[in-house]
Design an enzyme around this catalytic site. Structure first.
Site, PDB file in Angstrom:
ATOM      1  N   HIS A  27       0.814  -1.209   0.000  1.00 28.11           N
ATOM      2  CA  HIS A  27       0.000   0.000   0.000  1.00 28.11           C
ATOM      3  C   HIS A  27       0.854   1.268   0.000  1.00 28.11           C
ATOM      4  O   HIS A  27       0.382   2.322  -0.429  1.00 28.11           O
ATOM      5  CB  HIS A  27      -0.953  -0.016   1.188  1.00 28.11           C
ATOM      6  CG  HIS A  27      -2.107  -0.940   0.995  1.00 28.11           C
ATOM      7  ND1 HIS A  27      -3.360  -0.698   1.516  1.00 28.11           N
ATOM      8  CD2 HIS A  27      -2.213  -2.111   0.317  1.00 28.11           C
ATOM      9  CE1 HIS A  27      -4.177  -1.681   1.173  1.00 28.11           C
ATOM     10  NE2 HIS A  27      -3.497  -2.556   0.455  1.00 28.11           N
TER      11      HIS A  27
ATOM     12  N   HIS B 133      -2.067 -12.428  -2.024  1.00 25.41           N
ATOM     13  CA  HIS B 133      -3.131 -13.125  -1.307  1.00 25.41           C
ATOM     14  C   HIS B 133      -2.773 -14.572  -0.984  1.00 25.41           C
ATOM     15  O   HIS B 133      -3.621 -15.332  -0.529  1.00 25.41           O
ATOM     16  CB  HIS B 133      -4.430 -13.042  -2.103  1.00 25.41           C
ATOM     17  CG  HIS B 133      -4.992 -11.655  -2.134  1.00 25.41           C
ATOM     18  ND1 HIS B 133      -6.151 -11.333  -2.808  1.00 25.41           N
ATOM     19  CD2 HIS B 133      -4.557 -10.500  -1.573  1.00 25.41           C
ATOM     20  CE1 HIS B 133      -6.389 -10.034  -2.660  1.00 25.41           C
ATOM     21  NE2 HIS B 133      -5.436  -9.516  -1.917  1.00 25.41           N
TER      22      HIS B 133
END
EC number: 1.11.1.21
Length: 732
Positions: free
Chosen positions: A98, A260
């Site tokens: 991020h 993920h």
């Protein structure tokens, strides 16, 4: 007027009290051109001082010791924020992702390069919820190693170590990201509320330069477009947003699946029980946000967003389980404890570990955006290949992760540390290293004379040099004169670069280069990249001398010529300006800013201050730098001479200005007494007489004693642009 008077000191307190904060100029005049972005993150806000060289500090860092400490951190679970599965890896990967994931190709802004995640608004975005905890976990390490490692570098390095600690081999790591010390006031969207989505028009056309679907998200809504759990529709959003971060389909699939493979999302309970974000928190919270009143508020009760998803059976180990689960089950829509839409595997056994209770198992779960990798035809083909070829998946993720976290660092000459990969990558815009002796002072003087005697005008030489150098973006360190990529598509064909004139200039400079290099016997050479800049410098010197000012324009050789195979033409399309106020150009593409706003935006990308912007524009006008050779803003009877006439005549009260009746965005300056047309100018020209702060700067250069100062200031600003991408000079 809301400020109270301090009777003791007899002055007014600068801080508002009582009924409000007081009105700022922007409240009274919201449409007023804001030039303050040209002065943000200056040395005045930097506590390190002018002499601090972060790159040098980083090179003295014991990188192995930092990495060892980061490895230890990963499994050192803290009571105040316990680690999922006893390992902070997933949290730290998310933090690094991020930090880098705000990067957008359209203007090169965002990204990991300045450590902006610790400042508003990024530190309080909904998509960054609870990353404040990750940064606090890192503080003892940052504190220990001090100025030798920036927050910006530490975020990325921590992400790499997190991956390595979970069994994944990364592609490499480069340090060299210097921290900034105040927030970047970027345009993140028009919305006035978190998760607003007023950024679309037409058939879901995302406005430039934005790179996310909603305010406060990094990319896409994990529940689907506006919460619609449609994996195919979500794939369209994914493709658009990842493309705006310079990722192709394969890189996109690798990043989503690779990221993920680890960790989980956090939607254990009602999200309304979450408190304020860090910037909205109470003083005593000390910059920590999202305090939750659900259960303990952390650990098994943690709420970061809506979904509660764990993708794989081994969330702290690298594996191919993501794809095995994605294709191994059919999926049915479900809701998280927080009420968010997500998917669970049909008919599956509970084989997913609980993050805190080893006796419990969960069903496999996925996000809507995960299923996009199966149900979008192009993504599905790539995903199946990765399913069947785990080695290809690992390599693709390693390379995509490196690109994600290094995309805004610019060329490899800026990279620092022993973990820098040796391989040159096309997205780094590689340039060959200098492999010959550089030209000396006598050579430079002879080449200047040759260029000025070639028949090329001052205007042509200045325009070509500025076109080559002004592609530079300080945001992601792309573009600039080094490499001479202006001779390749797409730059050679851009309207703003005046292709016909440019081709003539390049042809004559190439002939001069060939003649000079062919005559040398000692291995000395000059690059075309250097000649383009040298031609502009020679023209500026001539123009100054013709105006009565003798001045030498600094020139440092050492640029090299990139090869066409080293140039990804498609990736350079985003560098084409929609408008360029320095060249009085407005393109045919849709404009998202006024011409004067575009000028300030371009100046900020060139890392110019307001005085530098002012001097540079005034000089380019009189030197004939306008696209199409228009006379708008050429307020002089002495073209191609470096005079301060632009400012003198703009501020002349004998001239009255009014909008042109025939040409949009053009203004006519007429003699106040006779009505005779004296000049024409654009909004960009007239803003230097209309805007009070810019007028104050223009007045400095319009004064009767200003000519020498103007020439010096123009040359300084010109040189700054010409050398903007010369990181090799800084390195030396």
């Amino acid at each position: 007027m809301d400020a109270k008077t301090d009777d003791k000191d007899g002055g007014k307190c600068p801080f508002p009290h009582g009924g409000g904060r007081g009105r700022r100029n922007s409240d009274w005049w919201p449409e007023h051109l804001d030039i303050s972005l040209l002065h943000r993150n200056s040395t005045l806000s930097d506590p390190m001082g002018k002499g601090f060289d972060y790159a040098r500090e980083f090179e003295s860092l014991d990188l192995d010791a930092v990495i060892k400490d980061l490895h230890a951190l990963m499994t050192d679970s803290q009571d105040w924020w316990p680690a999922d599965f006893g390992h902070y890896g997933g949290l730290m990967v998310r933090m690094a992702w991020h930090s880098a994931g705000t990067y957008r190709t359209t203007d090169g802004r965002g990204g990991a390069g300045a450590g902006q995640q610790r400042f508003a608004p990024l530190n309080s975005w909904p998509d960054n919820a609870n990353l404040d905890k990750a940064r606090r976990l890192l503080w003892p390490i940052k504190q220990k190693y001090g100025n030798k490692i920036s927050w910006a570098d530490l975020y990325v390095l921590t992400g790499n170590v997190a991956l390595e600690s979970m069994g994944f081999k990364t592609f490499g790591f480069a340090g060299g990201r210097a921290d900034t010390w105040e927030p970047e006031e970027l345009f993140w969207g028009p919305e006035g509320s978190w998760l607003g989505d007023e950024r679309y028009s037409g058939e879901r056309e995302l406005s430039d330069p934005l790179g996310a679907v909603q305010m406060g998200l990094i990319y896409v809504n994990p529940e689907g477009p506006n919460g619609n759990p449609d994996p195919v529709a979500a794939a369209k959003d994914i493709r658009e947003t990842f493309a705006r971060m310079a990722m192709n389909d394969e890189e996109t699939v690798a990043l989503i699946a690779g990221g993920h493979t680890f960790g989980k999302t956090h939607g254990a309970g009602d999200p309304s029980l979450i408190g304020a974000e860090p910037e909205g928190g109470a003083l005593e919270d000390q910059g920590l946000g999202w305090k939750s009143s659900f259960g303990t508020g952390f650990g098994a009760d943690a709420i970061t967003g809506g979904p509660e998803v764990i993708w794989t059976q081994t969330p702290t180990q690298w594996s191919n389980h993501f794809f095995e689960n994605l294709f191994g089950f059919e999926w049915e829509l479900d809701k998280s404890p927080a009420g968010a839409k997500q998917w669970k595997a049909k008919g599956a056994e509970a084989n997913i570990p609980d993050p805190f209770d080893p006796t419990k198992k969960r069903l496999p779960t996925m996000l809507t955006t995960d299923l996009s990798l199966r149900f979008d035809p192009a993504y599905e083909k790539i995903s199946r290949r990765f399913l069947e070829n785990p080695d290809q998946f690992a390599d693709a993720f390693a390379r995509a992760w490196f690109k994600l976290t290094h995309r805004d660092m610019g060329p490899k000459v800026r990279y620092r540390g022993k973990l820098v990969p040796k391989e040159d990558l096309i997205w780094q815009d590689p340039i060959p290293p200098v492999d010959h002796e550089l030209v000396g002072d006598k050579d430079i003087a002879a080449l200047k004379a040759k260029i000025l005697g070639s028949g090329l005008s001052v205007s042509q030489l200045v325009s070509a040099a500025f076109a080559s150098a002004s592609t530079y973006r300080h945001s992601d360190k792309r573009g600039g004169a080094n490499g001479a990529r202006i001779r390749f598509a797409p730059q050679k064909d851009w309207e703003v670069n005046q292709p016909s004139d440019l081709a003539q200039v390049l042809s004559k400079l190439e002939a001069i280069q060939k003649e000079f290099n062919g005559a040398q016997t000692d291995g000395k050479k000059v690059s075309l990249a250097d000649l383009i800049v040298l031609g502009g410098c020679a023209a500026v010197e001539k123009a100054a001398k013709d105006a009565g000012t003798d001045i030498q324009v600094p020139f440092t050789p050492g640029r090299m010529d990139a090869l066409e195979e080293q140039t990804d033409a498609d990736s350079f399309k985003v560098l084409e300006p929609r408008a360029d106020g320095f060249r009085n150009f407005i393109g045919k593409r849709k404009q998202y800013m006024s011409p004067e706003e575009s000028l300030v935006d371009r100046a900020q990308l060139l890392n110019l201050t307001a005085p530098e912007m002012t001097a540079l524009l005034g000089g380019l006008r009189v030197l004939g730098g306008n696209v199409g050779h228009t006379t708008h803003g050429v307020f002089t009877e002495r073209p191609e001479k470096l005079t301060n006439d632009f400012f003198v005549n703009l501020l002349d009260m004998k001239t009255a200005w009014s909008p042109s009746a025939t040409t949009e965005v053009v203004y006519e300056g007429r003699d106040r007494k006779t009505g005779e047309l004296r000049w024409t100018g654009t909004r960009v020209d007239l803003i230097f007489g209309s805007h009070s702060q810019l007028r104050a700067l223009a007045e400095v250069y319009a004064q009767s004693d200003a000519q020498p100062k103007f020439a010096r200031d123009f040359v300084a600003a010109w040189t700054k642009v010409m050398n903007a991408d010369r990181f090799d000079i800084v390195a030396k």
